[in-house]
Design a protein around this motif. Structure first.
Motif, PDB file in Angstrom:
ATOM      1  N   MET A 264       0.943  -1.353   0.122  1.00 26.29           N
ATOM      2  CA  MET A 264       0.102  -0.075   0.031  1.00 26.29           C
ATOM      3  C   MET A 264       0.812   1.295   0.008  1.00 26.29           C
ATOM      4  N   ILE A 265       0.812   2.226  -1.101  1.00 22.13           N
ATOM      5  CA  ILE A 265       1.599   3.215  -1.310  1.00 22.13           C
ATOM      6  C   ILE A 265       0.651   4.509  -0.423  1.00 22.13           C
ATOM      7  N   ASP A 266       1.121   4.726   0.779  1.00 17.23           N
ATOM      8  CA  ASP A 266       0.479   5.733   1.776  1.00 17.23           C
ATOM      9  C   ASP A 266       0.658   7.192   1.329  1.00 17.23           C
ATOM     10  N   TYR A 267      -0.406   7.564   0.614  1.00 10.69           N
ATOM     11  CA  TYR A 267      -0.405   9.097   0.418  1.00 10.69           C
ATOM     12  C   TYR A 267      -1.155   9.699   1.627  1.00 10.69           C
ATOM     13  N   GLY A 268      -1.723   8.985   2.392  1.00 11.04           N
ATOM     14  CA  GLY A 268      -2.524   9.690   3.655  1.00 11.04           C
ATOM     15  C   GLY A 268      -3.700   8.647   3.803  1.00 11.04           C
ATOM     16  N   ALA A 269      -3.275   7.436   3.979  1.00  8.39           N
ATOM     17  CA  ALA A 269      -4.322   6.223   4.063  1.00  8.39           C
ATOM     18  C   ALA A 269      -5.114   6.009   5.155  1.00  8.39           C
ATOM     19  N   LYS A 270      -6.255   5.740   5.090  1.00  8.10           N
ATOM     20  CA  LYS A 270      -7.181   5.668   6.157  1.00  8.10           C
ATOM     21  C   LYS A 270      -6.856   4.423   6.916  1.00  8.10           C
ATOM     22  N   ALA A 271      -7.396   4.157   8.127  1.00 11.98           N
ATOM     23  CA  ALA A 271      -7.304   2.811   8.931  1.00 11.98           C
ATOM     24  C   ALA A 271      -8.257   1.717   8.239  1.00 11.98           C
ATOM     25  N   GLY A 272      -9.104   2.163   7.765  1.00 11.83           N
ATOM     26  CA  GLY A 272     -10.147   1.339   7.406  1.00 11.83           C
ATOM     27  C   GLY A 272      -9.942   0.742   6.014  1.00 11.83           C
ATOM     28  N   LEU A 273      -9.029   1.145   5.015  1.00 14.14           N
ATOM     29  CA  LEU A 273      -8.593   0.644   3.984  1.00 14.14           C
ATOM     30  C   LEU A 273      -7.543  -0.508   4.287  1.00 14.14           C
ATOM     31  N   LYS A 274      -6.749  -0.349   5.296  1.00 10.21           N
ATOM     32  CA  LYS A 274      -5.767  -1.508   6.075  1.00 10.21           C
ATOM     33  C   LYS A 274      -6.590  -2.657   6.292  1.00 10.21           C
ATOM     34  N   ARG A 275      -7.697  -2.350   7.346  1.00  4.56           N
ATOM     35  CA  ARG A 275      -8.456  -3.154   7.943  1.00  4.56           C
ATOM     36  C   ARG A 275      -9.360  -4.081   7.050  1.00  4.56           C
ATOM     37  N   GLU A 276      -9.780  -3.385   5.858  1.00  2.00           N
ATOM     38  CA  GLU A 276     -10.489  -4.358   4.828  1.00  2.00           C
ATOM     39  C   GLU A 276      -9.469  -5.218   4.035  1.00  2.00           C
ATOM     40  N   LEU A 277      -8.200  -5.110   3.728  1.00  2.00           N
ATOM     41  CA  LEU A 277      -7.477  -5.930   3.117  1.00  2.00           C
ATOM     42  C   LEU A 277      -7.259  -6.998   4.125  1.00  2.00           C
ATOM     43  N   VAL A 278      -6.755  -6.604   5.383  1.00  2.00           N
ATOM     44  CA  VAL A 278      -6.367  -7.406   6.564  1.00  2.00           C
ATOM     45  C   VAL A 278      -7.500  -8.544   6.725  1.00  2.00           C
ATOM     46  N   LYS A 279      -8.731  -7.830   6.569  1.00  2.00           N
ATOM     47  CA  LYS A 279      -9.730  -8.618   7.053  1.00  2.00           C
ATOM     48  C   LYS A 279      -9.879  -9.998   5.827  1.00  2.00           C
ATOM     49  N   ARG A 280      -9.460  -9.802   4.463  1.00  2.00           N
ATOM     50  CA  ARG A 280      -9.428 -10.594   3.594  1.00  2.00           C
ATOM     51  C   ARG A 280      -8.274 -11.443   3.381  1.00  2.00           C
ATOM     52  N   GLY A 281      -7.239 -11.407   4.511  1.00  2.03           N
ATOM     53  CA  GLY A 281      -6.137 -12.441   4.598  1.00  2.03           C
ATOM     54  C   GLY A 281      -5.007 -11.595   4.168  1.00  2.03           C
TER      55      GLY A 281
ATOM     56  N   ASP B  58     -21.975  -0.805   0.958  1.00  2.00           N
ATOM     57  CA  ASP B  58     -22.441  -1.155  -0.453  1.00  2.00           C
ATOM     58  C   ASP B  58     -21.121  -1.407  -1.246  1.00  2.00           C
ATOM     59  N   SER B  59     -20.132  -0.722  -1.145  1.00  2.00           N
ATOM     60  CA  SER B  59     -18.942  -0.971  -2.062  1.00  2.00           C
ATOM     61  C   SER B  59     -17.808  -2.032  -1.564  1.00  2.00           C
ATOM     62  N   ALA B  60     -18.086  -2.625  -0.516  1.00  2.00           N
ATOM     63  CA  ALA B  60     -16.923  -3.631   0.116  1.00  2.00           C
ATOM     64  C   ALA B  60     -16.525  -4.456  -0.888  1.00  2.00           C
ATOM     65  N   TYR B  61     -17.370  -4.881  -1.893  1.00  2.00           N
ATOM     66  CA  TYR B  61     -17.121  -5.789  -2.898  1.00  2.00           C
ATOM     67  C   TYR B  61     -15.917  -5.590  -3.731  1.00  2.00           C
ATOM     68  N   LEU B  62     -15.611  -4.131  -3.714  1.00  2.00           N
ATOM     69  CA  LEU B  62     -14.487  -3.907  -4.479  1.00  2.00           C
ATOM     70  C   LEU B  62     -13.130  -4.442  -3.975  1.00  2.00           C
ATOM     71  N   PHE B  63     -12.883  -4.757  -2.710  1.00  2.00           N
ATOM     72  CA  PHE B  63     -11.856  -5.390  -2.270  1.00  2.00           C
ATOM     73  C   PHE B  63     -11.736  -6.760  -2.496  1.00  2.00           C
ATOM     74  N   ASP B  64     -12.978  -7.444  -2.749  1.00  2.00           N
ATOM     75  CA  ASP B  64     -13.011  -8.790  -2.982  1.00  2.00           C
ATOM     76  C   ASP B  64     -12.670  -8.838  -4.718  1.00  2.00           C
ATOM     77  N   GLN B  65     -13.056  -8.007  -5.389  1.00  2.00           N
ATOM     78  CA  GLN B  65     -12.449  -7.938  -6.756  1.00  2.00           C
ATOM     79  C   GLN B  65     -11.183  -7.865  -6.933  1.00  2.00           C
ATOM     80  N   PHE B  66     -10.511  -6.889  -5.954  1.00  2.00           N
ATOM     81  CA  PHE B  66      -8.983  -6.882  -5.975  1.00  2.00           C
ATOM     82  C   PHE B  66      -8.246  -8.111  -5.729  1.00  2.00           C
ATOM     83  N   ILE B  67      -8.716  -8.959  -4.605  1.00  2.00           N
ATOM     84  CA  ILE B  67      -8.384 -10.180  -4.314  1.00  2.00           C
ATOM     85  C   ILE B  67      -8.488 -11.072  -5.454  1.00  2.00           C
TER      86      ILE B  67
END
Length: 366
Positions: free
Chosen positions: A174-191, A340-349
């Motif tokens: 993750m290139i941090d330009y000012g990353a929110k904690a929620g973004l990291k949380r969603e990725l970690v949640k998906r392993g 509504d948009s959490a599925y986008l992280f699944d698409q990335f995975i």
């Protein structure tokens, strides 16, 4: 104690101070969220801004350690109609005013935020100055004119050192330009194993980390203020599956030949409808940006527009025609806001998994 907000057009608001004392200058913007003020205050994308909340009562549930998007607040001042100094909530740990004072952030209450919002909608965001000093308006206006807005917000809010959130799944840089904690949380949640790197990390340094995918985070300011980031994004997005959010979305557009422009008053709130052009489905999104991708500029690039804002038709999503690369202007981790948009992280995975299958590789414990 009295506090004063002066806009660059000469409009003066007089209110009460409920944060730190002193003087601050920044871009005056408004947020339409009815809740989520703590997430707003700690979102690094607000660095350098004086944020006005359109909902009149702010602070009624206090501040707690669970709703932080960063360890410290990044707004330069907070503007509200009514400040609740006696919050009631089971998670409350500190009143809003006391917390702002603790972090040296100015707050002004008791002003007509409806009038302020209508002015910003009509004339666009403006430079403003908040002070608790008793000054002549001519002196205030002169000092406001002489103080430039920040142009180095990304460097201010990005992590200074690489750090890892360990896991045994796919490795995401993750290139941090000012990353929110929620973004990291969603990725970690998906392993995912998430390696967070500073905004100015080079392509070679990223390659040495052996990523399965690249995440371009949100962040403050004009994407054209970080030209070095555009070059890095151009390189890494052609080598790895890439997902960009907010500022990361704008940088991706610039990297592939698109253009961006400053909006009149931006999108800031947790109630912005966005339409997916492929499915015709509309979702409610959380947003915070003052710049947008120019739709016309995408026509000559290898990108296609995937999402549009329902209110003003601005570009909200992009996808590369041949590479596993996509982005959205809004915040899919949705904190605050619907999910509504959490599925986008699944698409990335799925993109990363498909890429590994194409390469004939299997995941192993790292």
């Amino acid at each position: 104690m009295k506090a004063y907000l002066l806009l660059e057009d000469g409009t003066l608001f007089t209110g009460e101070s409920f944060g730190a004392e002193g003087t601050t200058v920044g871009e005056v913007v408004f947020n339409t969220g009815m809740t989520g003020y703590q997430e707003v205050l700690t979102d690094p994308s607000y660095c350098g801004q004086l944020v006005a909340m359109t909902y009149p009562l702010i602070g009624n549930y206090g501040i707690n350690r669970h709703d932080m998007e960063a360890m410290i607040p990044h707004v330069h001042a907070f503007i509200v109609r009514e400040h609740a100094d006696s919050p009631h909530h089971w998670q409350n740990e500190l009143p809003l005013g006391a917390w702002l004072q603790q972090h040296g952030i100015m707050g002004i209450s008791g002003i007509d935020t409806r009038m302020l919002t209508r002015k910003l909608r009509r004339h666009g965001t403006m430079k403003g100055r908040i002070t608790t000093a008793d000054e002549q308006i001519e002196q205030m206006h002169q000092q406001l004119q002489q103080t430039p807005l920040l142009r180095d917000q990304v460097a201010r809010v990005s992590t200074k050192n690489l750090y890892t959130i360990p896991h045994y799944g796919k490795r995401v840089v993750m290139i941090d330009y000012g990353a929110k904690a929620g973004l990291k949380r969603e990725l970690v949640k998906r392993g995912c194993e998430v390696i967070v790197v500073p905004h100015d990390t080079t392509v070679d340094e990223i390659e040495r980390l052996g990523p399965d995918g690249i995440f371009l985070s949100n962040g403050p300011g004009d994407p054209k203020d970080v030209p070095y980031a555009i070059e890095v994004v151009k390189e890494v997005s052609q080598r790895y599956p890439t997902f960009g959010v907010c500022l990361g979305h704008q940088l991706l557009a610039l990297a592939f030949g698109g253009d961006t422009e400053k909006m009149q008053f931006g999108h800031r709130g947790c109630n912005h409808p966005v339409t997916d052009l492929a499915t015709k489905r509309t979702v409610i999104t959380s947003q915070n940006h003052g710049y947008a991708v120019c739709a016309d500029s995408i026509e000559t690039t290898p990108l296609v527009i995937t999402h549009l804002a329902l209110n003003d038709g601005s570009v909200e999503g992009l996808r590369h025609q041949t590479l596993p690369v996509f982005s959205v202007q809004y915040h899919p981790e949705a904190a605050p806001g619907p999910h509504d948009s959490a599925y986008l992280f699944d698409q990335f995975i799925e993109m990363m998994e498909f890429q590994r299958e194409q390469e004939g590789l299997q995941y192993a414990e790292r």
